[in-house]
Structures are given as structure tokens and as C-alpha cells.
Design a protein around this motif. Structure first.
Motif, PDB file in Angstrom:
ATOM      1  N   ALA A 194      46.005  36.787  31.602  1.00  0.00           N
ATOM      2  CA  ALA A 194      46.675  37.373  32.772  1.00  0.00           C
ATOM      3  C   ALA A 194      47.602  36.367  33.438  1.00  0.00           C
ATOM      4  CB  ALA A 194      45.621  37.865  33.766  1.00  0.00           C
ATOM      5  N   CYS A 195      48.093  35.399  32.665  1.00  0.00           N
ATOM      6  CA  CYS A 195      48.854  34.292  33.241  1.00  0.00           C
ATOM      7  C   CYS A 195      50.173  34.725  33.871  1.00  0.00           C
ATOM      8  CB  CYS A 195      49.107  33.224  32.173  1.00  0.00           C
ATOM      9  SG  CYS A 195      47.622  32.287  31.754  1.00  0.00           S
ATOM     10  N   GLN A 196      50.652  35.947  33.541  1.00  0.00           N
ATOM     11  CA  GLN A 196      51.886  36.453  34.139  1.00  0.00           C
ATOM     12  C   GLN A 196      51.640  37.709  34.974  1.00  0.00           C
ATOM     13  OE1 GLN A 196      54.926  37.009  31.139  1.00  0.00           O
ATOM     14  NE2 GLN A 196      54.752  34.929  30.371  1.00  0.00           N
ATOM     15  N   ALA A 197      50.408  37.982  35.337  1.00  0.00           N
ATOM     16  CA  ALA A 197      50.088  39.310  35.876  1.00  0.00           C
ATOM     17  C   ALA A 197      49.278  39.281  37.165  1.00  0.00           C
ATOM     18  CB  ALA A 197      49.338  40.123  34.816  1.00  0.00           C
ATOM     19  N   HIS A 198      49.530  38.325  38.035  1.00  0.00           N
ATOM     20  CA  HIS A 198      48.784  38.204  39.286  1.00  0.00           C
ATOM     21  C   HIS A 198      48.991  39.453  40.154  1.00  0.00           C
ATOM     22  CE1 HIS A 198      50.436  34.467  37.755  1.00  0.00           C
ATOM     23  NE2 HIS A 198      49.445  33.790  38.288  1.00  0.00           N
ATOM     24  N   GLY A 199      47.964  40.267  40.275  1.00  0.00           N
ATOM     25  CA  GLY A 199      48.059  41.458  41.123  1.00  0.00           C
ATOM     26  C   GLY A 199      48.441  42.717  40.393  1.00  0.00           C
ATOM     27  N   ALA A 200      48.748  42.637  39.103  1.00  0.00           N
ATOM     28  CA  ALA A 200      49.056  43.842  38.330  1.00  0.00           C
ATOM     29  C   ALA A 200      47.828  44.742  38.272  1.00  0.00           C
ATOM     30  CB  ALA A 200      49.511  43.474  36.923  1.00  0.00           C
ATOM     31  N   GLU A 201      48.069  46.052  38.139  1.00  0.00           N
ATOM     32  CA  GLU A 201      46.968  47.012  38.137  1.00  0.00           C
ATOM     33  C   GLU A 201      47.066  47.976  36.961  1.00  0.00           C
ATOM     34  OE1 GLU A 201      45.528  48.276  42.314  1.00  0.00           O
ATOM     35  OE2 GLU A 201      47.687  47.953  42.547  1.00  0.00           O
ATOM     36  N   TYR A 202      45.896  48.509  36.600  1.00  0.00           N
ATOM     37  CA  TYR A 202      45.767  49.431  35.463  1.00  0.00           C
ATOM     38  C   TYR A 202      44.843  50.555  35.877  1.00  0.00           C
ATOM     39  CZ  TYR A 202      44.254  51.064  30.821  1.00  0.00           C
ATOM     40  OH  TYR A 202      43.954  51.836  29.714  1.00  0.00           O
ATOM     41  N   PHE A 203      45.257  51.814  35.629  1.00  0.00           N
ATOM     42  CA  PHE A 203      44.365  52.924  35.946  1.00  0.00           C
ATOM     43  C   PHE A 203      43.454  53.171  34.749  1.00  0.00           C
ATOM     44  CE2 PHE A 203      42.781  57.195  36.379  1.00  0.00           C
ATOM     45  CZ  PHE A 203      42.356  57.182  37.707  1.00  0.00           C
ATOM     46  N   THR A 231      46.525  26.991  30.600  1.00  0.00           N
ATOM     47  CA  THR A 231      46.018  26.773  29.241  1.00  0.00           C
ATOM     48  C   THR A 231      44.544  26.402  29.278  1.00  0.00           C
ATOM     49  OG1 THR A 231      48.221  25.946  28.679  1.00  0.00           O
ATOM     50  CG2 THR A 231      46.478  25.614  27.057  1.00  0.00           C
ATOM     51  N   ASP A 232      44.166  25.503  30.200  1.00  0.00           N
ATOM     52  CA  ASP A 232      42.746  25.192  30.390  1.00  0.00           C
ATOM     53  C   ASP A 232      41.966  26.457  30.752  1.00  0.00           C
ATOM     54  OD1 ASP A 232      42.888  22.516  29.816  1.00  0.00           O
ATOM     55  OD2 ASP A 232      42.712  21.820  31.882  1.00  0.00           O
ATOM     56  N   ALA A 233      42.565  27.286  31.604  1.00  0.00           N
ATOM     57  CA  ALA A 233      41.875  28.500  32.042  1.00  0.00           C
ATOM     58  C   ALA A 233      41.514  29.375  30.850  1.00  0.00           C
ATOM     59  CB  ALA A 233      42.750  29.277  33.034  1.00  0.00           C
ATOM     60  N   LEU A 234      42.462  29.608  29.950  1.00  0.00           N
ATOM     61  CA  LEU A 234      42.188  30.463  28.796  1.00  0.00           C
ATOM     62  C   LEU A 234      41.243  29.777  27.818  1.00  0.00           C
ATOM     63  CD1 LEU A 234      42.627  33.126  27.420  1.00  0.00           C
ATOM     64  CD2 LEU A 234      44.752  32.230  26.420  1.00  0.00           C
ATOM     65  N   ARG A 235      41.439  28.492  27.584  1.00  0.00           N
ATOM     66  CA  ARG A 235      40.550  27.761  26.670  1.00  0.00           C
ATOM     67  C   ARG A 235      39.113  27.782  27.182  1.00  0.00           C
ATOM     68  NH1 ARG A 235      40.436  21.593  26.275  1.00  0.00           N
ATOM     69  NH2 ARG A 235      42.203  21.837  27.663  1.00  0.00           N
ATOM     70  N   PHE A 236      38.914  27.478  28.472  1.00  0.00           N
ATOM     71  CA  PHE A 236      37.564  27.473  29.028  1.00  0.00           C
ATOM     72  C   PHE A 236      36.950  28.871  29.008  1.00  0.00           C
ATOM     73  CE2 PHE A 236      38.772  23.647  31.948  1.00  0.00           C
ATOM     74  CZ  PHE A 236      38.773  22.814  30.849  1.00  0.00           C
ATOM     75  N   ALA A 237      37.759  29.902  29.286  1.00  0.00           N
ATOM     76  CA  ALA A 237      37.247  31.271  29.261  1.00  0.00           C
ATOM     77  C   ALA A 237      36.769  31.642  27.864  1.00  0.00           C
ATOM     78  CB  ALA A 237      38.322  32.242  29.736  1.00  0.00           C
ATOM     79  N   GLY A 255      42.580  40.777  35.354  1.00  0.00           N
ATOM     80  CA  GLY A 255      41.554  39.760  35.509  1.00  0.00           C
ATOM     81  C   GLY A 255      40.177  40.298  35.789  1.00  0.00           C
ATOM     82  N   SER A 256      40.055  41.632  35.952  1.00  0.00           N
ATOM     83  CA  SER A 256      38.756  42.212  36.315  1.00  0.00           C
ATOM     84  C   SER A 256      38.138  43.054  35.202  1.00  0.00           C
ATOM     85  CB  SER A 256      38.906  43.089  37.567  1.00  0.00           C
ATOM     86  OG  SER A 256      39.664  44.255  37.282  1.00  0.00           O
ATOM     87  N   MET A 257      38.813  43.147  34.042  1.00  0.00           N
ATOM     88  CA  MET A 257      38.369  44.118  33.037  1.00  0.00           C
ATOM     89  C   MET A 257      37.710  43.484  31.819  1.00  0.00           C
ATOM     90  SD  MET A 257      41.301  47.089  33.221  1.00  0.00           S
ATOM     91  CE  MET A 257      40.191  48.273  32.437  1.00  0.00           C
ATOM     92  N   GLY A 258      38.036  42.248  31.491  1.00  0.00           N
ATOM     93  CA  GLY A 258      37.428  41.590  30.346  1.00  0.00           C
ATOM     94  C   GLY A 258      36.204  40.794  30.733  1.00  0.00           C
ATOM     95  N   GLN A 259      35.607  40.113  29.741  1.00  0.00           N
ATOM     96  CA  GLN A 259      34.485  39.214  30.032  1.00  0.00           C
ATOM     97  C   GLN A 259      34.966  38.026  30.883  1.00  0.00           C
ATOM     98  OE1 GLN A 259      34.651  40.741  26.995  1.00  0.00           O
ATOM     99  NE2 GLN A 259      32.809  41.943  27.323  1.00  0.00           N
ATOM    100  N   GLY A 260      36.206  37.683  30.719  1.00  0.00           N
ATOM    101  CA  GLY A 260      36.836  36.638  31.518  1.00  0.00           C
ATOM    102  C   GLY A 260      38.336  36.821  31.452  1.00  0.00           C
ATOM    103  N   ALA A 261      39.057  36.131  32.314  1.00  0.00           N
ATOM    104  CA  ALA A 261      40.518  36.231  32.328  1.00  0.00           C
ATOM    105  C   ALA A 261      41.113  34.924  32.794  1.00  0.00           C
ATOM    106  CB  ALA A 261      40.972  37.373  33.235  1.00  0.00           C
ATOM    107  N   ALA A 262      42.283  34.599  32.247  1.00  0.00           N
ATOM    108  CA  ALA A 262      42.965  33.357  32.579  1.00  0.00           C
ATOM    109  C   ALA A 262      44.227  33.635  33.370  1.00  0.00           C
ATOM    110  CB  ALA A 262      43.314  32.603  31.300  1.00  0.00           C
ATOM    111  N   PHE A 263      44.444  32.833  34.410  1.00  0.00           N
ATOM    112  CA  PHE A 263      45.665  32.888  35.218  1.00  0.00           C
ATOM    113  C   PHE A 263      46.308  31.509  35.226  1.00  0.00           C
ATOM    114  CE2 PHE A 263      43.276  36.451  36.835  1.00  0.00           C
ATOM    115  CZ  PHE A 263      44.246  37.402  37.150  1.00  0.00           C
ATOM    116  N   SER A 264      47.629  31.502  35.176  1.00  0.00           N
ATOM    117  CA  SER A 264      48.407  30.285  35.370  1.00  0.00           C
ATOM    118  C   SER A 264      49.089  30.349  36.724  1.00  0.00           C
ATOM    119  CB  SER A 264      49.473  30.159  34.277  1.00  0.00           C
ATOM    120  OG  SER A 264      50.425  29.166  34.620  1.00  0.00           O
ATOM    121  N   PHE A 265      49.119  29.203  37.409  1.00  0.00           N
ATOM    122  CA  PHE A 265      49.859  29.093  38.672  1.00  0.00           C
ATOM    123  C   PHE A 265      51.013  28.101  38.522  1.00  0.00           C
ATOM    124  CE2 PHE A 265      45.345  29.888  40.102  1.00  0.00           C
ATOM    125  CZ  PHE A 265      45.522  31.255  40.296  1.00  0.00           C
ATOM    126  N   TYR A 266      51.599  28.071  37.325  1.00  0.00           N
ATOM    127  CA  TYR A 266      52.800  27.282  37.112  1.00  0.00           C
ATOM    128  C   TYR A 266      53.829  27.686  38.169  1.00  0.00           C
ATOM    129  CZ  TYR A 266      56.574  25.042  34.460  1.00  0.00           C
ATOM    130  OH  TYR A 266      57.619  24.237  34.069  1.00  0.00           O
TER     131      TYR A 266
END
Length: 408
Positions: A183-192, A69-75, A203-214
């Protein structure tokens, strides 16, 4: 529904014990290192994880923070979204998505999801921008709902599958919007990406991206943890200040920030697990393929859809059935764990009554929310366990088709 994993006939929804036991020696060494150096906040363990996770996500920067949540808020804040701005997202997600938007001072506005992927519908986003927003005299995009400027889109890569990013980015460029990935549920997911003519990581396509490690995520800590990825050095620098009370150096505060730092021990544990993440994701994909095969001929069950442009990592394996409650009861009686992600769409949550959305405003989300069931999914899931899950699902649907006899 939660099923314990300490009995031989039980199939838990998620097994968090086995991977930690398998890695116990390596994980325990992290505690030893922290205890012998008193390195609990910041330091080499955090920096090493940040560098490794940035490499994993194919991004220039990774900033470790206290939770997703902090990750997305800060982004959102670091990308320049202002108090009073409108941020467009979806109602089919965990509330942390909209909490982060609101806590950054912005207002979430919803668009419906695609019925096949459960991610943001491109058609609905386009329609919303064309019909529910207007440019004012200075060229700013203004929401009809509240008269506020619309400045960003937060697509959610739900269940481990990325949203259709190319058209989202194209619409964002057309309307002058920032794109921040949840991207909190998408660690390693890919998009062509046809725009880039290559596979790109979540996590590489927007201006920023948030990940959760819950702990239950594909890459989970042994507690709370999160990270922001970005290719923008300015965004990275702002987040580093925001997570640490606005400090550029100790006791020198350029802005009022937050206590959003990641503990060094959690960073060290994540660094160990990150080495195994690609293998774990591959196992999840293999399990998803097997579920698809086993359930392909089961009437009344809709399996996940994975477009050709997607390489999902199956944080969750979610099926749909109009007889959800009965299926969950049947599987529970068979000692098989299940979950529902998520039963009440955000626009109908009591927390957002003030937004004045109504039942029927987002029909796809509402239909999906009433039918989804998450089946057991974790890397160590065995083929025998999957076969048993599928057999019980098939048994349940077969019972529904049996003619009922009246007792006279």
C-alpha cells in the motif's frame, strides 16, 4: 520530466515546497521538542504517530519503520513466509516490491495486470494458480517454474488505487496463501468489499500491509520513513522485534533482526501531516475528476479508470498515449513537468535476468509501460494549471492529426 516550481509559468510535476511552507510553524515545533528532550529514537512521537496511523487505516496495529521497503520486507517475514518460498506479485511496480520479497529470502513470481486499473489481474492470478502451480502429496502449492512452495500474494495498490481485493482474498483462501498488501502509494484509498458489505481502507484487508512515507507520497516524511499495518497482534509483535535488532527488551534478542526503526523527528512530522491527509486526498480526487473532464474529448489519450468499488487517492494521475515521447517533449517545452511510472517492467530489468522471463511474457504490462505518462498531481494544483496542462495535451494531439505538407 522535472520542472522547477520557482517560476510563475512553470507547472511542476510535484510541489513539495508549498505544503511545508504552509505547515512550517507546526513542523518546526517537532524539531524543538526533539532537541529539548533528546528524544531521537522511539518514544512518545513514534508511539503517537503509530496510534494515529492505525486509527486512520482502521487497523488494530501500526508499526513505524525506517522506510517502505523495510515495511514490506518485515511484513512478509512476520507473516511467516520462509526462505525459498514463492511470492506472487506484478511486474508493473517499483522494484522495492520485489526487493522486499527477495530480501526476505523468498522468490517473486509475476502475473500480469488488468489493463484498466493497472493492478493485479484477477483472471491472470487465477490462471497462474490453476495452470502454473500444483499441489504436492502433502497439499502444498508448488510452482512449476522452480519447484518451490507458493505461500503468499502481494497485490500492489498502484498509483493510489486499491487492487480488487475480494477475489484476491478468495483465491488466497482457496489455495492457502497469505496476502500482504503493498500500500506504499495508497494512503487512505478505499475499497468496497462485498464480502464485508462496507468500505475498507488500504492496509486493513491483508494479514499485513506496507506503507512508504517517502517525501513524494500522499503522506510524506522529510526523509525516509515507512510503516506496517495489521490486525494481527502476533504479526505486530514480530515486526517490533525485527525493526529493533530482534530485541524484546534492551540487549535481549529473541531473533537476529535489523536496524529498521523510524526516527522520532520523522514520526513527529508525519503526525502533523496526517491531520491534513484526508483533505489532501480529497483535493487529489477533485483534481482527478477535473482532469477527466478536461481530457475526456482528447483523441489518443486514455484517462485513468476508477471502478465503482474504488475510492482512489491519486498518488499519481497517469494517462496513456502511443505518442508518449512526443507528448513529454511537448509538455517539457511548455514548462510542464511529467513522469513515467514505470518505463521498464520488472521482469525485463537486468537485475532479474536470472528469473529467465522473456519479452512478451506479460503483454499488458509491456504495452502499458510503453504508453504511460504521469501528469502534474498534488493537492495545491490550481484549476488554471490543470486547464493549461489539458490545453497543451490537446494541442499536442491536434498536431498529430494535422496533414503534413511536403517541401518541394
Amino acid at each position: 520530466m522535472s520542472i522547477p516550481n520557482n517560476a510563475p509559468n512553470n507547472i511542476p510535476f510535484l510541489d513539495l515546497v508549498t505544503p511545508h511552507v504552509e505547515l512550517e510553524r507546526e513542523l518546526t515545533e517537532v524539531f524543538h521538542q526533539a532537541l529539548h528532550t533528546a528524544g531521537f529514537i522511539g518514544g512518545p512521537l513514534v508511539q503517537e504517530f503509530e496510534e494515529a496511523f492505525a486509527t486512520f487505516c482502521d487497523t488494530g496495529h501500526s508499526i513505524a519503520v525506517a522506510n517502505g521497503t523495510d515495511a514490506l520486507r518485515f511484513a512478509i517475514m512476520a507473516c511467516g513466509i520462509q526462505t525459498g518460498d514463492v511470492v506472487i506479485t506484478v511486474p508493473h511496480t517499483f522494484i522495492a516490491t520485489t526487493e522486499a520479497i527477495s530480501q526476505a529470502g523468498a522468490t517473486p513470481e509475476f502475473v500480469d495486470i488488468d489493463e484498466n486499473t493497472y493492478n493485479m489481474s484477477i483472471d491472470m492470478l487465477k490462471r497462474h494458480l490453476e495452470e502454473q502451480c500444483t499441489r504436492n502429496g502433502s497439499g502444498k502449492l508448488i510452482s512449476h517454474r522452480n519447484g518451490r512452495p507458493v505461500t503468499a500474494v502481494v497485490p500492489v495498490h498502484l498509483y493510489g488505487q486499491m487492487a480488487d481485493m475480494d477475489p484476491i482474498l478468495e483465491l488466497a483462501e482457496q489455495y492457502g496463501l497469505k496476502v500482504i498488501e503493498d500500500a506504499c502509494q495508497a494512503h487512505g484509498a478505499e475499497y468496497f468489499s462485498k464480502r464485508e458489505n462496507r468500505w475498507m481502507k488500504a492496509g486493513s484487508m491483508g494479514q499485513g500491509a506496507a506503507f512508504s512515507f517517502y517525501p513524494g507520497k500522499n503522506l510524506g516524511a522529510c526523509g525516509e520513513a515507512g510503516a506496517v499495518t495489521t490486525n494481527d497482534a502476533n504479526v505486530s509483535a514480530k515486526i517490533k522485534m525485527l525493526r529493533d535488532h530482534g530485541q524484546v527488551k534492551k540487549y535481549y534478542h529473541d531473533v537476529e533482526g535489523y536496524n529498521g526503526r523510524l526516527d522520532a523527528i520523522q514520526a513527529g512530522l508525519l503526525g502533523i501531516k496526517l491531520r491534513h491527509l484526508s483533505e489532501w486526498n480529497a483535493q487529489r480526487r477533485k483534481h482527478a475528476e477535473e482532469y477527466n473532464r478536461l481530457l475526456s474529448d482528447v483523441d489518443g489519450v486514455i484517462c485513468p479508470s476508477e471502478p465503482t468499488w474504488s475510492r482512489a487517492v491519486y498518488h499519481l494521475y497517469v494517462v496513456r498515449t502511443t505518442e508518449r515521447d512526443g507528448m513529454i517533449r511537448h509538455l517539457n517545452d511548455a514548462h510542464i513537468g511529467t513522469g513515467i511510472h514505470y518505463p521498464v517492467p520488472l521482469h525485463l530489468q537486468k537485475a532479474y535476468l536470472s528469473f529467465e522471463y522473456q519479452q512478451g511474457d506479460f503483454p499488458v504490462t509491456e504495452r502499458v509501460a510503453a504508453e504511460i505518462v504521469s501528469l502534474p498531481m498534488f493537492p495545491q494544483l490550481t484549476s488554471d494549471q490543470q486547464a493549461r496542462v489539458a490545453a497543451e495535451v490537446s494541442s499536442f494531439t491536434a498536431e498529430l492529426d494535422e496533414p503534413q505538407t511536403l517541401n518541394v
